[in-house]
Every structure is written in structure tokens, then in C-alpha cells.
Design a protein around this motif. Structure first.
Motif, PDB file in Angstrom:
ATOM      1  N   THR A 171     -10.255   4.162   1.468  1.00 12.61           N
ATOM      2  CA  THR A 171     -10.367   5.365   2.283  1.00 12.61           C
ATOM      3  C   THR A 171     -11.151   5.028   3.535  1.00 12.61           C
ATOM      4  OG1 THR A 171     -10.363   6.760   0.295  1.00 12.61           O
ATOM      5  CG2 THR A 171     -11.112   7.763   2.359  1.00 12.61           C
ATOM      6  N   VAL A 172     -10.524   5.253   4.683  1.00 14.56           N
ATOM      7  CA  VAL A 172     -11.175   4.983   5.963  1.00 14.56           C
ATOM      8  C   VAL A 172     -11.445   6.318   6.629  1.00 14.56           C
ATOM      9  CG1 VAL A 172     -11.073   3.725   8.136  1.00 14.56           C
ATOM     10  CG2 VAL A 172      -9.874   2.837   6.115  1.00 14.56           C
TER      11      VAL A 172
ATOM     12  N   ASP B 214      -5.102   3.435   7.748  1.00 12.66           N
ATOM     13  CA  ASP B 214      -5.046   2.403   6.711  1.00 12.66           C
ATOM     14  C   ASP B 214      -5.404   2.968   5.337  1.00 12.66           C
ATOM     15  OD1 ASP B 214      -6.528   0.136   9.065  1.00 12.66           O
ATOM     16  OD2 ASP B 214      -4.403   0.328   8.532  1.00 12.66           O
ATOM     17  N   THR B 215      -5.783   4.230   5.298  1.00 14.07           N
ATOM     18  CA  THR B 215      -6.113   4.865   4.024  1.00 14.07           C
ATOM     19  C   THR B 215      -4.892   4.880   3.107  1.00 14.07           C
ATOM     20  OG1 THR B 215      -7.843   6.266   4.979  1.00 14.07           O
ATOM     21  CG2 THR B 215      -6.807   7.032   2.937  1.00 14.07           C
TER      22      THR B 215
ATOM     23  N   ARG C 164       0.838  -1.197   0.000  1.00 13.55           N
ATOM     24  CA  ARG C 164       0.000   0.000   0.000  1.00 13.55           C
ATOM     25  C   ARG C 164       0.876   1.251   0.000  1.00 13.55           C
ATOM     26  NH1 ARG C 164      -2.553   0.034   6.192  1.00 13.55           N
ATOM     27  NH2 ARG C 164      -0.596   0.498   7.285  1.00 13.55           N
ATOM     28  N   GLN C 165       0.291   2.309  -0.499  1.00 15.91           N
ATOM     29  CA  GLN C 165       0.995   3.580  -0.522  1.00 15.91           C
ATOM     30  C   GLN C 165       0.022   4.684  -0.147  1.00 15.91           C
ATOM     31  OE1 GLN C 165       3.087   4.483  -4.183  1.00 15.91           O
ATOM     32  NE2 GLN C 165       4.412   5.930  -3.120  1.00 15.91           N
ATOM     33  N   ALA C 166       0.303   5.308   0.986  1.00 13.48           N
ATOM     34  CA  ALA C 166      -0.491   6.434   1.453  1.00 13.48           C
ATOM     35  C   ALA C 166       0.049   7.719   0.833  1.00 13.48           C
ATOM     36  CB  ALA C 166      -0.446   6.509   2.973  1.00 13.48           C
ATOM     37  N   PRO C 167      -0.772   8.763   0.767  1.00 13.37           N
ATOM     38  CA  PRO C 167      -0.319  10.029   0.181  1.00 13.37           C
ATOM     39  C   PRO C 167       0.937  10.546   0.872  1.00 13.37           C
ATOM     40  CG  PRO C 167      -2.691  10.058   0.490  1.00 13.37           C
ATOM     41  CD  PRO C 167      -2.198   8.807   1.156  1.00 13.37           C
ATOM     42  N   GLY C 168       1.949  10.849   0.068  1.00 15.62           N
ATOM     43  CA  GLY C 168       3.165  11.409   0.613  1.00 15.62           C
ATOM     44  C   GLY C 168       4.088  10.414   1.289  1.00 15.62           C
ATOM     45  N   LYS C 169       3.747   9.135   1.218  1.00  6.24           N
ATOM     46  CA  LYS C 169       4.565   8.118   1.871  1.00  6.24           C
ATOM     47  C   LYS C 169       5.045   7.080   0.866  1.00  6.24           C
ATOM     48  CE  LYS C 169       2.453   8.482   6.444  1.00  6.24           C
ATOM     49  NZ  LYS C 169       1.862   7.729   7.585  1.00  6.24           N
ATOM     50  N   ALA C 170       6.050   6.350   1.265  1.00  6.17           N
ATOM     51  CA  ALA C 170       6.590   5.300   0.407  1.00  6.17           C
ATOM     52  C   ALA C 170       5.666   4.079   0.412  1.00  6.17           C
ATOM     53  CB  ALA C 170       7.979   4.889   0.895  1.00  6.17           C
ATOM     54  N   ARG C 171       5.762   3.296  -0.644  1.00  6.14           N
ATOM     55  CA  ARG C 171       5.008   2.054  -0.703  1.00  6.14           C
ATOM     56  C   ARG C 171       5.507   1.108   0.380  1.00  6.14           C
ATOM     57  NH1 ARG C 171       3.997  -0.545  -6.536  1.00  6.14           N
ATOM     58  NH2 ARG C 171       3.316   1.613  -6.773  1.00  6.14           N
ATOM     59  N   GLU C 172       4.585   0.429   1.057  1.00  4.66           N
ATOM     60  CA  GLU C 172       4.976  -0.470   2.127  1.00  4.66           C
ATOM     61  C   GLU C 172       4.283  -1.815   2.007  1.00  4.66           C
ATOM     62  OE1 GLU C 172       3.885   1.035   5.968  1.00  4.66           O
ATOM     63  OE2 GLU C 172       1.757   1.155   5.492  1.00  4.66           O
TER      64      GLU C 172
END
Length: 125
Positions: free
Chosen positions: A122-123, A89-90, A37-45
């Protein structure tokens, strides 16, 4: 081979979603499937992975106990059941397949060669 992810959407905190990832378009014999998953502004994890044969599973600590990864081999589909979802978790969730991941590399995105297009989760209340 193409991977098609689906099942994302808007859910309230504490809710559940089941993501699906279907493979099509050729001979499909991965040794593992994964979700990232990849949240806005964050790296894929890394989120979860499963060995195609044997079914060993791997989970990120941040979601362990709330998620379950599974495979329907006849349908060439992998699922990610997510429960008790939290706002953090979004993210866009991606599925991926690997032909060479081993236990020590299962959580690394570079172990996966084929990726789906992503599905947005989107949570929010």
C-alpha cells in the motif's frame, strides 16, 4: 513446492520496499521466477521476471527503472526491490515459478504453474 511471499506493507509515496519470495518443500528447479500484481478491481498484471539460469530480466514498462528483480539461489529466494513507489503501485504482489517460460511468454501469467499467496503493498501518505 510452496512459495512464500513477504515484505509488503504501508509505505509513503517515494518510499521503497523489498519483497521476498522463498521456495520450500521439495526439489526446486524452475527455469524462471516472476512477480505479478493485482490492484483492487483490476486484472492481475506482470511486474518482473528473471531466468533462473543466466539471470536475464524482464520488467513491465510502468515500473522499469524503479524495480530490480534478483535471485539468491542457495536460499531459493527471489527478491523484488521497489523504489520511488507511487500510489498506483498499490496492489497485492504475487510471486510465481515457471518450468517452461521462454522469452516470448515470460510476461504471461499462464506460463507460471506455482504461485505464492501474495503480499499487500500500500502506497499512501
Amino acid at each position: 513446492v510452496q512459495l512464500q511471499a513477504s515484505g509488503g506493507g504501508l509505505v509513503q509515496p517515494g518510499g521503497s520496499l523489498r519483497l521476498s519470495c522463498a521456495a520450500s518443500g521439495g526439489t526446486f528447479r524452475p527455469n524462471a521466477m516472476g512477480w505479478f500484481r493485482q490492484a483492487p478491481g483490476k486484472a492481475r498484471e506482470f511486474v518482473a521476471a528473471i531466468k533462473w539460469n543466466g539471470g536475464s530480466t524482464y520488467y513491465t514498462d510502468s515500473m522499469k527503472g524503479r524495480i530490480t528483480i534478483s535471485i539468491d539461489k542457495p536460499k531459493y529466494t527471489v527478491y523484488l526491490q521497489m523504489n520511488n513507489l507511487k500510489p498506483e503501485d498499490t496492489a497485492v504482489y504475487y510471486c510465481a515459478s515457471s518450468n517452461g517460460a521462454i522469452t516470448s511468454t515470460m510476461r504471461l501469467s499462464q506460463s507460471y504453474g506455482t504461485w505464492g499467496q501474495g503480499t499487500l503493498v500500500t502506497v499512501s501518505s
